[in-house]
Design a protein around this motif. Structure first.
Motif: not given
Length: 434
Positions: A100-104
């Protein structure tokens, strides 16, 4: 931590200058006086978040919650899509952070960390909620979530069945636990009640066994996606072999692969099973609905006097990057940890440490209750610095694509300990390479 942009820093400096000039202090974010509806996505079957939301609306009548609920397995699969919507959840139960962080898709909470003074929280409460830019590794970097409380897994036991087999105290070593299971089996008592349908419930006893055989740090490294980390270690192989032996010994129900979480809870509450590997989030449930009938203990180490290690993780909630009410959602997360009534609700219903600033006392509980036992177990875990994140949280899909099918195969006699670890590590590396 992620650095603020120069533009944001200029705005912050200007705001500080205005505050100093006018002689006023900067206020932390809040929900304000106008009507607010917090778009909320909670996990089905766990009443704590909804009960906290109810109390929050009581204290702040202008704030209401639009609550949608879903099963954990569905949340693992659907949260990226839900967080991608224009009206993303203001509050969402997070099964995993890295993708989720990787995909902002999650809001960076570093600003709130400063504004609310979350530096007063023990850093150990927050380390699992930190992620570097790009989504890995976890354990360092910016803050992307907070915990509604800080739970741990251990072993619940049926006091009446324990008395039948002569169990007078919690086992102090893994050998003592094994002996109690053997006695139960000989006496015609189901040794363990555990679910394994939908999501791999045998991951709970497996990770507890991993904590008995080895240190928690290498497991956390794997979950946090540190370079070169592997779940396929000698200690974890011993743990998986021990689990496989429990399966072959008939310590789990023969129909474990057909048992869902809530069926497990119903059957265990109804008297089926001496032990159940589960989290202290059920302590309040047992105290409220079956007072005096059940107990709880921390998973024993391999040898008496050894270090205790167990899965212990925040009940993780984040704020969608596209949230329309991020300040109010952050205010709620801070209120949960610091408000006296919220902390009481957290312990009474959640059965777990409410977290928050180190100088805040944990609300009193009923002597002799399951919650008292689970909080004491949590204190032992903290003393031994033995907390591990859940092995299902290593990637967004490792639970569904790795642990669950391989544990189900093991129950069905189609997988062994080494094959389990090999398959999960392969799946993990495949997911990290995408």
């Amino acid at each position: 931590m992620r650095k603020q942009s120069r533009h944001a820093l200029r705005i912050a400096a200007l705001s500080l200058s205005v505050a100093v000039t006018t002689g006023t202090a900067l206020a932390a974010p809040s929900c304000g006086p106008d009507p607010v509806v917090l778009n909320s996505y909670f996990e089905t079957g766990f009443p704590l978040p909804s009960r906290l939301a109810e109390e929050f609306s009581k204290q702040f009548p202008n704030v209401t919650f639009d609550i949608k609920e879903d099963q954990f397995a569905n949340m693992m699969e659907n949260s990226p899509g839900i967080l991608s919507e224009p009206n993303a959840p203001d509050l969402i139960r997070l099964p995993s952070l890295t993708d989720l962080v990787a995909n902002n898709l999650l809001k960076n909470l570093d600003g709130y960390f400063e504004e609310f003074g979350w530096d007063k929280f023990p850093e150990g409460q927050l380390v699992q909620l930190r992620v570097e830019e790009g989504g890995r590794p976890r354990g360092t970097g910016s803050l992307f979530a907070m915990g509604l409380n800080y739970s741990m897994t251990g072993v619940f036991y049926n006091k009446e069945l324990a008395a039948q087999i002569g169990m007078t105290e919690a086992p102090k070593s893994l050998a003592e636990l094994d002996a109690l299971m053997a006695k139960a089996k000989e006496a015609g008592v189901q040794p363990i009640m555990q679910f394994n349908k939908g999501t791999g419930g045998l991951a709970f006893p497996l990770q507890n066994l991993m904590g008995s055989y080895g240190a928690p740090e290498p497991i956390n490294d794997w979950i946090f996606q540190k370079d070169g980390a592997t779940i396929n270690t000698a200690d974890n192989l011993k743990a998986a072999e021990h689990l496989e032996n429990w399966i072959k010994s008939g310590y789990f129900p023969a129909d474990a692969n057909a048992i869902e979480y809530f069926q497990m809870m119903s059957r265990f509450s109804g008297g089926e099973g001496l032990f159940m590997f589960n989290g202290d989030w059920e302590s309040g449930n047992f105290d409220g609905n079956a007072a005096g009938k059940f107990g709880f203990f921390i998973m024993p180490p391999l040898e008496e006097g050894g270090r205790h290690a167990s899965m212990s993780a925040p009940l993780t909630f984040g704020i969608g990057a596209n949230s329309n009410n991020a300040d109010c959602a952050a205010f709620f997360l801070d209120w949960v940890a610091t408000n006296e009534e919220a902390r009481k609700i957290n312990v009474a219903i959640g059965g777990s440490n409410p977290g928050g600033p180190a100088d805040l006392a944990i609300p009193a509980v009923e002597p002799g209750s399951v919650t008292e036992a689970s909080l004491a177990a949590g204190a032992t875990l903290a003393q031994d610095n033995g907390a591990m994140d859940f092995i299902a949280n290593a990637t967004g899909a490792i639970f569904a694509a790795g642990w669950t099918p391989e544990l189900q195969k093991m129950v069905g006699g189609q997988q062994n300990a080494q094959g389990l670890l090999d398959a999960v590590q392969r799946e993990y590396e495949t997911q990290l390479s995408r």
